[in-house]
Write a protein that holds these residues in place. Structure first.
Motif, mmCIF file in Angstrom:
data_model
loop_
_atom_site.group_PDB
_atom_site.id
_atom_site.type_symbol
_atom_site.label_atom_id
_atom_site.label_comp_id
_atom_site.label_asym_id
_atom_site.label_seq_id
_atom_site.Cartn_x
_atom_site.Cartn_y
_atom_site.Cartn_z
ATOM 1 N N LEU A 242 -2.559 1.612 -10.757
ATOM 2 C CA LEU A 242 -2.184 2.258 -9.491
ATOM 3 C C LEU A 242 -0.725 1.980 -9.149
ATOM 4 O O LEU A 242 -0.005 2.873 -8.684
ATOM 5 C CB LEU A 242 -3.096 1.783 -8.359
ATOM 6 N N ARG B 145 -8.572 12.942 -7.355
ATOM 7 C CA ARG B 145 -8.477 11.658 -8.043
ATOM 8 C C ARG B 145 -9.743 11.315 -8.819
ATOM 9 O O ARG B 145 -9.839 10.258 -9.389
ATOM 10 C CB ARG B 145 -8.188 10.541 -7.032
ATOM 11 N N GLY C 13 -11.071 2.916 -0.895
ATOM 12 C CA GLY C 13 -9.757 3.026 -1.524
ATOM 13 C C GLY C 13 -9.599 4.330 -2.284
ATOM 14 O O GLY C 13 -8.560 4.991 -2.199
ATOM 15 N N CYS C 14 -10.640 4.722 -2.995
ATOM 16 C CA CYS C 14 -10.596 5.989 -3.735
ATOM 17 C C CYS C 14 -10.499 7.174 -2.782
ATOM 18 O O CYS C 14 -9.761 8.122 -3.040
ATOM 19 C CB CYS C 14 -11.821 6.130 -4.632
ATOM 20 N N THR D 195 -2.652 2.489 0.994
ATOM 21 C CA THR D 195 -3.995 2.147 1.466
ATOM 22 C C THR D 195 -4.942 1.956 0.297
ATOM 23 O O THR D 195 -5.751 1.028 0.284
ATOM 24 C CB THR D 195 -4.530 3.218 2.429
ATOM 25 N N GLU D 196 -4.834 2.804 -0.713
ATOM 26 C CA GLU D 196 -5.683 2.671 -1.892
ATOM 27 C C GLU D 196 -5.465 1.310 -2.555
ATOM 28 O O GLU D 196 -6.431 0.586 -2.836
ATOM 29 C CB GLU D 196 -5.389 3.787 -2.888
ATOM 30 N N SER E 85 -1.301 6.048 -1.204
ATOM 31 C CA SER E 85 -1.347 5.104 -2.328
ATOM 32 C C SER E 85 -1.362 3.677 -1.811
ATOM 33 O O SER E 85 -2.028 2.805 -2.372
ATOM 34 C CB SER E 85 -0.136 5.301 -3.235
ATOM 35 N N SER F 207 -6.995 7.450 -1.433
ATOM 36 C CA SER F 207 -5.970 7.690 -2.455
ATOM 37 C C SER F 207 -5.336 9.069 -2.350
ATOM 38 O O SER F 207 -4.196 9.249 -2.765
ATOM 39 C CB SER F 207 -6.563 7.513 -3.850
ATOM 40 N N TYR G 76 -15.302 8.115 -7.807
ATOM 41 C CA TYR G 76 -15.313 6.650 -7.840
ATOM 42 C C TYR G 76 -16.503 6.117 -8.628
ATOM 43 O O TYR G 76 -16.432 5.045 -9.214
ATOM 44 C CB TYR G 76 -15.306 6.059 -6.424
#
Length: 181
Positions: free
Chosen positions: A157, A8, A59-60, A69-70, A67, A63, A11
């Motif tokens: 997101l 992903r 969150g990152c 939780t992110e 999704s 991920s 961050y």
């Protein structure tokens, strides 16, 4: 690229994280210089600023497999910064200092600086020579900018989740593909 566990990205490249880091550093300086030792507000402001930054990181990290939780953690970051915004506004009110109005020279100049810069060192050189009400107003504008960035991040997101699904959907799709279904 791994289809099940996508990379992903970093961050630290997110504008929302960079802005949250600036806000944290300004808040840490502000609280240690202008908020009375022993005042619970000092710890709460520092923790709200820290939570804004740290929940973006968490969150990152989440991920990759969640999704949900992110999205939840990015929203927690947004909520923490809203709490901090109120603390800065309260500071101005309780010290009988004006909050900059949209359209004022100070407000517009700071908005421009906030759009053009996400480096904490850039802002630290300013705040070290400014009175507390100026720092509070600067922080308010940066927090509003971070709030907008986090809102846009949550929109993206959500759209990504609706389009691509989450970890469980990817697991099912890849397993079915592997079995030849």
């Amino acid at each position: 690229m791994n289809e099940l566990i996508p990379n992903r990205g970093n961050y630290r490249q997110l504008l929302s994280y960079q802005k949250a880091d600036v806000i944290f550093q300004i808040t840490y300086y502000f609280c240690n210089k202008y908020v009375t030792y022993g005042d619970r507000t000092k710890d709460q402001m520092i923790q709200a600023a820290r939570s804004g930054k740290q929940n973006i990181i968490e969150g990152c990290a989440a991920s990759v497999t969640s999704s949900k939780t992110e999205i939840k953690l990015i929203n927690v970051a947004k909520a923490s910064l809203k709490e901090l915004l109120e603390d800065y506004e309260d500071y101005l009110k309780t010290h009988a200092k004006p909050q900059w109005k949209k359209g004022s020279i100070e407000y517009e100049a700071m908005r421009r600086l906030g759009r053009e810069h996400n480096d904490a060192q850039f802002f630290m050189t300013f705040i070290e020579t400014r009175p507390p009400e100026t720092i509070a107003n600067m922080a308010i504008i940066l927090i509003n900018q971070a709030d907008y960035l986090l809102f846009k991040q949550l929109e993206r997101l959500s759209k990504d989740f609706l389009t691509n699904g989450g970890f469980s959907e990817r697991m099912h799709t890849l397993r079915s593909k592997n079995r030849g279904y």
